[in-house]
Design a protein around this motif. Structure first.
Motif, PDB file in Angstrom:
ATOM      1  N   TRP A   5      47.133  36.570  24.450  1.00  0.00           N
ATOM      2  CA  TRP A   5      46.507  37.665  25.185  1.00  0.00           C
ATOM      3  C   TRP A   5      47.301  37.922  26.452  1.00  0.00           C
ATOM      4  O   TRP A   5      47.620  36.999  27.211  1.00  0.00           O
ATOM      5  N   HIS A   6      47.649  39.183  26.686  1.00  0.00           N
ATOM      6  CA  HIS A   6      48.451  39.570  27.844  1.00  0.00           C
ATOM      7  C   HIS A   6      47.627  40.315  28.881  1.00  0.00           C
ATOM      8  O   HIS A   6      47.705  40.013  30.063  1.00  0.00           O
ATOM      9  N   ALA A   7      46.841  41.324  28.462  1.00  0.00           N
ATOM     10  CA  ALA A   7      46.101  42.118  29.438  1.00  0.00           C
ATOM     11  C   ALA A   7      45.015  42.928  28.767  1.00  0.00           C
ATOM     12  O   ALA A   7      45.117  43.284  27.609  1.00  0.00           O
ATOM     13  N   LEU A   8      43.996  43.232  29.536  1.00  0.00           N
ATOM     14  CA  LEU A   8      43.027  44.263  29.196  1.00  0.00           C
ATOM     15  C   LEU A   8      43.457  45.478  30.000  1.00  0.00           C
ATOM     16  O   LEU A   8      43.666  45.373  31.215  1.00  0.00           O
ATOM     17  N   VAL A   9      43.616  46.636  29.352  1.00  0.00           N
ATOM     18  CA  VAL A   9      44.093  47.842  30.016  1.00  0.00           C
ATOM     19  C   VAL A   9      42.938  48.830  30.123  1.00  0.00           C
ATOM     20  O   VAL A   9      42.302  49.157  29.116  1.00  0.00           O
ATOM     21  N   ILE A  10      42.685  49.304  31.343  1.00  0.00           N
ATOM     22  CA  ILE A  10      41.589  50.232  31.596  1.00  0.00           C
ATOM     23  C   ILE A  10      42.161  51.554  32.091  1.00  0.00           C
ATOM     24  O   ILE A  10      42.871  51.593  33.098  1.00  0.00           O
ATOM     25  N   ASP A  11      41.855  52.634  31.398  1.00  0.00           N
ATOM     26  CA  ASP A  11      42.241  53.964  31.855  1.00  0.00           C
ATOM     27  C   ASP A  11      41.372  54.358  33.039  1.00  0.00           C
ATOM     28  O   ASP A  11      40.179  54.047  33.073  1.00  0.00           O
ATOM     29  N   CYS A  12      41.976  55.048  34.004  1.00  0.00           N
ATOM     30  CA  CYS A  12      41.238  55.479  35.188  1.00  0.00           C
ATOM     31  C   CYS A  12      42.030  56.566  35.915  1.00  0.00           C
ATOM     32  O   CYS A  12      43.247  56.638  35.768  1.00  0.00           O
ATOM     33  N   PRO A  13      41.356  57.394  36.727  1.00  0.00           N
ATOM     34  CA  PRO A  13      42.071  58.444  37.451  1.00  0.00           C
ATOM     35  C   PRO A  13      42.978  57.906  38.555  1.00  0.00           C
ATOM     36  O   PRO A  13      44.048  58.445  38.796  1.00  0.00           O
ATOM     37  N   GLU A  14      42.568  56.843  39.229  1.00  0.00           N
ATOM     38  CA  GLU A  14      43.318  56.282  40.357  1.00  0.00           C
ATOM     39  C   GLU A  14      43.457  54.769  40.189  1.00  0.00           C
ATOM     40  O   GLU A  14      42.567  54.008  40.597  1.00  0.00           O
TER      41      GLU A  14
END
Length: 118
Positions: A5-14
Motif C-alpha cells: 500500500w502506497h497511498a490513499l488519494v483524495i480528490d479535492c478543489p484545494e
C-alpha cells in the motif's frame, strides 16, 4: 503479495487546504507539497494520504450510491507488467491512461486503483 500500500488519494478543489485539515486531525506531517498534489503521512517512507486537485469536484453525498466518493488506492509495485498480469488474473480491469509510471485499473466491482512505481 502483489505490492505494498502506497497511498490513499483524495480528490479535492484545494489540496493544500484539505491536507492542512487532515494534518491537524491525524497528527501527520507534509511529505510532498506541490500545487496540484500534496501528501501527508507519519514519514516519507510509510503509506500516506495524497490530495489531488480536482477543480470540478462534485462533493460526495454519502451514503447516496449515485454520488462518487473521489478516492482510490495506490499500490506500490516493483514491476508494472508483472503486477498488472496478477491483478488482471484476480478480476481487475485496466482503465485508459497515457501514464508511464503508473497504471489505472478498476477492481472487480468498479472502484479505481493504481499500480505505481514510486
Amino acid at each position: 503479495m502483489i505490492g505494498r500500500w502506497h497511498a490513499l488519494v483524495i480528490d479535492c478543489p484545494e489540496p493544500a487546504e484539505l491536507a492542512d485539515f487532515y494534518q491537524q486531525v491525524l497528527g501527520m506531517v507534509r511529505v510532498q507539497d506541490e500545487a496540484d498534489w500534496v501528501v501527508i503521512g507519519y514519514s516519507a517512507e510509510r503509506p500516506g494520504i495524497a490530495f489531488q486537485r480536482a477543480p470540478q469536484l462534485q462533493a460526495p453525498n454519502w451514503p447516496d450510491p449515485n454520488s462518487p466518493q473521489q478516492m482510490h488506492i495506490d499500490v506500490r509495485v516493483d514491476d508494472l507488467d508483472a503486477a498488472e498480469a496478477e491483478v488482471l488474473a484476480l478480476g481487475a480491469r485496466r482503465l485508459p491512461s497515457d501514464a508511464t509510471e503508473f497504471r489505472i485499473f478498476a477492481d472487480p466491482v468498479g472502484h479505481p486503483f493504481c499500480l505505481v512505481l514510486w
